[in-house]
Design an enzyme around this catalytic site. Structure first.
Site, mmCIF file in Angstrom:
data_model
loop_
_atom_site.group_PDB
_atom_site.id
_atom_site.type_symbol
_atom_site.label_atom_id
_atom_site.label_comp_id
_atom_site.label_asym_id
_atom_site.label_seq_id
_atom_site.Cartn_x
_atom_site.Cartn_y
_atom_site.Cartn_z
ATOM 1 N N ASP A 126 -6.571 52.455 -0.015
ATOM 2 C CA ASP A 126 -5.226 51.808 0.399
ATOM 3 C C ASP A 126 -5.463 50.802 1.605
ATOM 4 O O ASP A 126 -4.518 50.205 1.851
ATOM 5 C CB ASP A 126 -4.390 53.107 0.800
ATOM 6 C CG ASP A 126 -2.871 52.476 1.124
ATOM 7 O OD1 ASP A 126 -2.328 51.753 0.236
ATOM 8 O OD2 ASP A 126 -2.393 52.801 2.132
ATOM 9 N N HIS A 167 -2.188 48.852 1.401
ATOM 10 C CA HIS A 167 -1.845 49.483 2.566
ATOM 11 C C HIS A 167 -0.101 49.906 2.586
ATOM 12 O O HIS A 167 0.447 49.566 3.296
ATOM 13 C CB HIS A 167 -1.993 48.693 3.914
ATOM 14 C CG HIS A 167 -2.167 49.338 5.223
ATOM 15 N ND1 HIS A 167 -2.944 49.061 6.026
ATOM 16 C CD2 HIS A 167 -1.527 50.428 5.767
ATOM 17 C CE1 HIS A 167 -3.138 50.092 6.936
ATOM 18 N NE2 HIS A 167 -2.010 50.757 6.979
HETATM 19 P P1 NAI Z 1 -3.869 62.514 13.672
HETATM 20 O O1 NAI Z 1 -3.830 61.882 15.343
HETATM 21 O O2 NAI Z 1 -2.763 63.358 13.608
HETATM 22 O O3 NAI Z 1 -5.208 62.934 13.293
HETATM 23 C C1 NAI Z 1 -6.475 62.345 13.272
HETATM 24 C C2 NAI Z 1 -7.430 63.406 13.196
HETATM 25 O O4 NAI Z 1 -8.891 62.651 13.248
HETATM 26 C C3 NAI Z 1 -7.413 64.552 14.428
HETATM 27 O O5 NAI Z 1 -7.627 65.657 13.888
HETATM 28 C C4 NAI Z 1 -8.633 64.117 15.340
HETATM 29 O O6 NAI Z 1 -9.314 65.027 16.125
HETATM 30 C C5 NAI Z 1 -9.537 63.403 14.030
HETATM 31 N N1 NAI Z 1 -10.758 62.553 14.532
HETATM 32 C C6 NAI Z 1 -10.668 61.833 15.670
HETATM 33 N N2 NAI Z 1 -12.058 61.296 16.085
HETATM 34 C C7 NAI Z 1 -12.741 61.837 14.835
HETATM 35 C C8 NAI Z 1 -14.054 61.440 14.453
HETATM 36 N N3 NAI Z 1 -14.798 60.902 15.011
HETATM 37 N N4 NAI Z 1 -14.488 62.044 13.454
HETATM 38 C C9 NAI Z 1 -13.677 62.820 12.622
HETATM 39 N N5 NAI Z 1 -12.552 63.295 13.052
HETATM 40 C C10 NAI Z 1 -11.990 62.565 14.002
HETATM 41 O O7 NAI Z 1 -3.612 61.055 12.720
HETATM 42 P P2 NAI Z 1 -2.573 61.302 11.477
HETATM 43 O O8 NAI Z 1 -1.321 60.811 11.600
HETATM 44 O O9 NAI Z 1 -3.108 62.217 10.537
HETATM 45 O O10 NAI Z 1 -3.430 59.824 10.954
HETATM 46 C C11 NAI Z 1 -4.548 59.692 10.631
HETATM 47 C C12 NAI Z 1 -5.052 58.156 10.149
HETATM 48 O O11 NAI Z 1 -3.967 57.703 9.121
HETATM 49 C C13 NAI Z 1 -4.665 57.265 11.207
HETATM 50 O O12 NAI Z 1 -5.577 57.121 12.179
HETATM 51 C C14 NAI Z 1 -4.201 56.086 10.678
HETATM 52 O O13 NAI Z 1 -5.422 55.167 10.634
HETATM 53 C C15 NAI Z 1 -4.219 56.290 9.296
HETATM 54 N N6 NAI Z 1 -2.812 56.098 8.558
HETATM 55 C C16 NAI Z 1 -2.717 55.130 7.442
HETATM 56 C C17 NAI Z 1 -1.563 54.830 7.021
HETATM 57 C C18 NAI Z 1 -1.361 53.909 5.969
HETATM 58 O O14 NAI Z 1 -0.288 53.660 5.286
HETATM 59 N N7 NAI Z 1 -2.265 53.803 4.921
HETATM 60 C C19 NAI Z 1 -0.230 55.273 7.777
HETATM 61 C C20 NAI Z 1 -0.399 55.964 8.947
HETATM 62 C C21 NAI Z 1 -1.537 56.424 9.180
#
Ligand code: NAI
Length: 345
Positions: free
Chosen positions: A255, A292
């Site tokens: 995506d 996206h």
């Molecule tokens: P979140 O902040 O709740 O979770 C992110 C997780 O990644 C956390 O548990 C954190 O500890 C972990 N993390 C941090 N550094 C890491 C590393 N080096 N290795 C492994 N894990 C690590 O974020 P959420 O809301 O779950 O979103 C995740 C990602 O999804 C966002 O960063 C964003 O890039 C992406 N996203 C994509 C969207 C889309 O439309 N395709 C929309 C919203 C978010």
């Protein structure tokens, strides 16, 4: 009235932002163009800019906005890898929307997975042409397979629940494992070795850039399905293409794409795609690309507009404290956010 220059505006953004804005004294001026050094002056006489994932908010843009009297960068997304938060410190306040619908993204990942492994995209095209042949459409059961989840935050955990619903075994890797979550955490190498499906749900940082590269792919099971609904640069797309050509990677559902900024979100049909790598990936029968789109549900759009307007409103209201401010004061944005009880600066 708080004036906000809204960059990279799309038709689907306007109704919700106009509604929540007018109800809360925030006036949005919509610009189709992305924010970058050439367009930063459009924000002159605005109190804030509202930006999305592919706007460029580097040091030069921040300086330009600051010189133009802008006080705040309001991201209408969760990820902030496109903003130089360190450089913004002391100049512009940065706020984001930490969660708007984690379900939207996790469910899109599931939609991609099922589409890919059950060849729905192929079947759909066939039956529209009255081709009812099943040749080449053989899929596999998810039940009993192992899903490897990288990043067990809001979206990752919902995707874990979905995978469990299918009867999959779930293993996970996170740099900060969640305690007492009932999730089986393993090392990244073990996750690569054991997973039939790998789904990325961690942020893009210096540590995670190209975490899926040729070394990682070499460790994976033959036929692995790779899902990326997080950020494009988590995957080295050249290495992915090689993995697909070598029949090591069974399918990829993307995506997001590292070089998406100048390609995604626009109708480019009828044009020659200048990105050979993306064109080659899309030409593969076992690659599905959406542009996206994972966040794009009605619920998410409403939450994004509501939270963004609240962020702006609470910042410009008198105490100026906003829970969703991204602060670089102590050098660790995530920790700062949890501990801060006052404005970043
Ligand atoms: P979140 O902040 O709740 O979770 C992110 C997780 O990644 C956390 O548990 C954190 O500890 C972990 N993390 C941090 N550094 C890491 C590393 N080096 N290795 C492994 N894990 C690590 O974020 P959420 O809301 O779950 O979103 C995740 C990602 O999804 C966002 O960063 C964003 O890039 C992406 N996203 C994509 C969207 C889309 O439309 N395709 C929309 C919203 C978010």
């Amino acid at each position: 009235m708080i004036r906000v220059a809204f960059f990279d505006a799309k038709a689907y953004d306007k109704p919700s932002f106009e509604q929540y804005g007018s109800e809360n004294g925030v006036e949005f001026k919509f610009f189709d163009t992305k924010l970058n050094e050439d367009t930063a002056d459009l924000a002159k006489s605005s109190d804030a800019v509202c930006v999305f994932v592919n706007d460029t908010v580097n040091d030069r843009v921040i300086d330009r906005l600051y010189d133009n009297g802008v006080k705040m960068i309001a991201l209408r997304c969760a990820g902030y890898n496109n903003v130089d938060v360190k450089h913004a410190y002391g100049r512009l306040h940065v706020v984001h929307v930490p969660a708007y619908s984690p379900y939207a993204v996790a469910e899109h990942a599931a939609a991609l997975l099922l589409t890919s492994i059950r060849r729905i995209h192929k079947a759909y095209n066939r039956t529209r042409e009255f081709n009812f042949s099943l040749n080449g459409l053989t899929g596999f059961d998810l039940h009993g397979k192992t899903a490897g989840i990288i990043g067990t935050g809001k979206i990752g955990r919902i995707f874990i629940d979905i995978c469990r619903g299918f009867g999959m075994k779930v293993i996970a890797y996170d740099a900060y494992p969640a305690k007492d979550s009932g999730i089986e955490y393993v090392t990244l190498d073990e996750l690569f070795e054991r997973s039939d499906v790998i789904s990325l749900h961690c942020p893009l940082t210096d540590d995670t850039r190209h975490m899926i590269n040729s070394d990682a792919i070499a460790k994976m099971k033959k036929g692995v399905v790779i899902l990326n609904t997080s950020r494009g640069a988590l995957i080295d797309a050249e290495a992915l293409l090689e993995g697909i050509k070598a029949r090591k990677v069974g399918a990829a559902c993307l995506d997001v794409y590292e070089e998406e900024a100048d390609i995604f979100f626009e109708d480019r049909s009828g044009h020659i795609l200048n990105d050979e790598l993306l064109a080659r990936l899309i030409s593969m029968p076992n690659v599905i690309v959406t542009s996206h789109q994972a966040f794009l549900t009605e619920e998410a759009l409403n939450n994004i507009a509501e939270t963004t307007v609240n962020n702006i409103r609470s910042f410009f209201d008198k105490d100026g404290l906003c829970d969703n401010e991204l602060c670089y004061r102590c050098g660790n944005i995530e920790r700062c956010k949890k501990e801060r009880k006052e404005r970043c600066f």
